[in-house]
Design an enzyme around this catalytic site. Structure first.
Site, mmCIF file in Angstrom:
data_model
loop_
_atom_site.group_PDB
_atom_site.id
_atom_site.type_symbol
_atom_site.label_atom_id
_atom_site.label_comp_id
_atom_site.label_asym_id
_atom_site.label_seq_id
_atom_site.Cartn_x
_atom_site.Cartn_y
_atom_site.Cartn_z
ATOM 1 N N GLU A 205 0.820 -1.222 0.000
ATOM 2 C CA GLU A 205 0.000 0.000 0.000
ATOM 3 C C GLU A 205 0.851 1.269 0.000
ATOM 4 O OE1 GLU A 205 -2.842 -0.595 3.183
ATOM 5 O OE2 GLU A 205 -3.815 -2.238 2.103
ATOM 6 N N GLU A 322 -5.068 -8.325 -1.631
ATOM 7 C CA GLU A 322 -5.576 -8.268 -0.256
ATOM 8 C C GLU A 322 -6.957 -7.640 -0.285
ATOM 9 O OE1 GLU A 322 -2.949 -6.566 2.796
ATOM 10 O OE2 GLU A 322 -4.717 -5.574 3.653
#
Length: 533
Positions: A205, A322
């Site tokens: 991220e 994810e």
């Protein structure tokens, strides 16, 4: 004396004719008719055979959200690897992809021979990113993890620390090139031990706006190329080589275009994350899950990424790296309860229809969205939903639509277990039982079709059905029923078998309120599935 074959068929036909008594009613008193339309000529997506993936994270017990600490001992550093349910739950997929990573992966040090720092665990630190200090992976623990992976046949994707060597700037960006020395040493240790890694992923991220910090697309592309070069060196003479995956973050069209444009020769999979339901503290989560128009909002993310990949001459494919639905560890009795299977299975259906190859669920265990209970290791409802998908839904995805009500979500794949198809029907209505006919296209038109089975089934007209409902009709229940029977592990920790009901295929598929149905049509003559492998 009756023959064994005759006795079997008597049993099957008893199941068929008693079907209405087996399928549980889930409240409500209404009914409606509808039709599932399946385009039997076209394949719109093709998943990996091991499409289902789950994550194992680094969060320590002190990780808390909204005053709740839901991670317990589920970290890669402290998970009880000898638990029998854990091993059996992984083995049941044969194989299950496990992605090892998460927010703290960019703060992890690998205690290989090049490391000159003390190997310390994560410690709470309010001035550090995500409120935790840097942590360390001891190599004896890595050995223990790999013993479990080998025992269970898991396929491992490891997320590497991509912030090593960078400097955090006041504007939130992290600048500088990736310092790969510790990561390369860790890879060499892994290869020296003959541990098999399916893929190495760079960072978590850090793309686009980032979470905690961010890295610009051009620099991230250079570092991904560096990772690919390292893999070539470390795995010289070894085949197959692990995949290179990145960026492991939230989709942003411009950032992803810039990144993919610069990594076309090296990247194996483009990984993106999804938490489309918002914060775990949101009291409106259930309403979002049950709202078809809200579920449809993520459609463009899958479509836009697929369109970008088609624009470039890249071998990279799309993965959901994810996805836990609701960020900050989910919501107890929502993201670990029956109601979440509506969201989860719809995600699997929608993503696979957009040629997503692998879908990694956050998490396998840990937080309030684990497939397994963090304390008892007992499977939550979504574990059984995932395993049913894995065993029934094949790789090839067929265009599918439903006419009759917007509360039915419908998906169809070539079957994993036959030359026919498997349908997935999700009923988001709390009071209406839907009776669904199945129609296949024929030269551009659709027609209802009876499924005829070959000898010894000829004349039987039978399909298999798997109906999932919540115990006592409670959407917040963590107990799921299959065809009216509770699914639970036994005293030895064995995953229960999935026993279908056999239904006369001349009848519509009955989808009770707030229920999920997998319907296996073993002899549907679908041209797109004739070369299903």
């Amino acid at each position: 004396m009756s023959s064994p074959v005759l006795l079997v068929w008597i049993g099957i036909w008893m199941c068929v004719f008693s079907h209405s008594a087996i399928i549980p009613a889930v409240g409500g008193d209404g009914s409606a008719e509808g039709t599932v339309f399946v385009d039997s000529q076209t394949i719109i997506g093709r998943t990996d055979k091991d499409f289902i993936c789950a994550t194992l994270d680094w969060w320590p017990p002190e990780k808390c959200d909204y005053g709740t600490c839901s991670w317990g001992h589920a970290s890669l550093l402290n998970l009880n690897l000898s638990n029998n349910i854990l091993a059996n739950a992984i083995k049941a997929f044969s194989p299950l992809k496990l992605r090892l990573g998460g927010s703290l992966e960019d703060q992890i040090i690998y205690d290989t021979e090049d490391n000159r720092q003390p190997c310390l665990p994560f410690v709470q630190n309010s001035s550090a990113m995500f409120n935790f200090s840097h942590g360390c992976l001891p190599m004896p623990r890595w050995d223990e993890l790999n013993a479990l992976f080998k025992k269970t046949g898991a396929k491992i994707i490891f997320g590497l620390n991509a912030l090593s060597g960078r400097t955090l700037q006041p504007d939130g960006t992290s600048t500088g090139t990736w310092d790969h020395k510790n990561a390369e040493s860790f890879m060499r240790y892994t290869v020296s031990k003959n541990y098999t890694i399916h893929g190495w992923e760079l960072g978590n991220e850090l793309c686009a706006g980032g979470v905690g910090t961010r890295v610009l697309a051009d620099q991230y592309a250079l570092d991904t190329t560096t990772l690919a070069d390292i893999v070539q060196r470390v795995y010289k003479g070894i085949k197959p080589k692990p995949l290179i995956l990145a960026p492991g973050g939230f989709f942003d069209e411009k950032w992803f275009i810039d990144f993919i444009d610069r990594t076309t020769p090296t990247l194996g999979a483009v990984t993106h994350h999804l938490y489309n339901l918002g914060a775990g503290v949101d009291k409106n989560l259930v309403n979002k899950i049950l709202d078809p128009s809200y579920l449809d909002r993520v459609y463009d993310t899958f479509k836009d990424l697929l369109d970008i990949l088609k624009m470039y001459s890249t071998r990279a494919v799309a993965w959901v790296g994810e996805s836990g639905g609701a960020y900050n560890s989910g919501h107890h009795l929502v993201t670990n309860a029956f109601v979440f299977s509506f969201w989860y299975l719809d995600q699997l259906g929608m993503s696979s229809a957009h040629d997503t190859k692998t879908y990694c669920r956050q998490s396998f265990i840990g937080g309030n969205y684990g497939l397994l209970n963090t304390t008892t290791f007992e499977p939550n409802p979504d574990y059984y939903s995932a395993l049913l998908w894995h065993r029934l839904m094949g790789r090839n995805v067929l265009p599918t639509s439903f006419s009759g009500t917007k509360k039915i979500r419908a998906y169809a794949h070539c079957s994993r277990v036959s030359r026919g198809i498997t349908l997935l029907l999700i009923n988001l209505d709390n009071s209406t039982t839907v009776y669904a006919d199945v129609a296949f296209n024929s030269t551009g038109t659709f027609k209802r079709k009876t499924i005829l089975l070959p000898p010894p089934f000829k004349g039987g007209n039978i399909r298999e059905e798997f109906h999932l409902t919540a115990k006592d009709g409670d959407l917040h229940s963590q107990t799921v029923l299959l065809n009216g029977n509770i699914l639970a592990v036994n005293s030895a920790g064995d995953i229960p078998p999935f026993v279908p009901v056999y239904v006369n295929s001349l009848t519509p598929i009955q989808v009770a309120p707030y229920s999920i149905v997998f319907a296996h049509l073993p002899n549907a003559d679908v041209p797109a599935c004739r070369l299903r492998h």
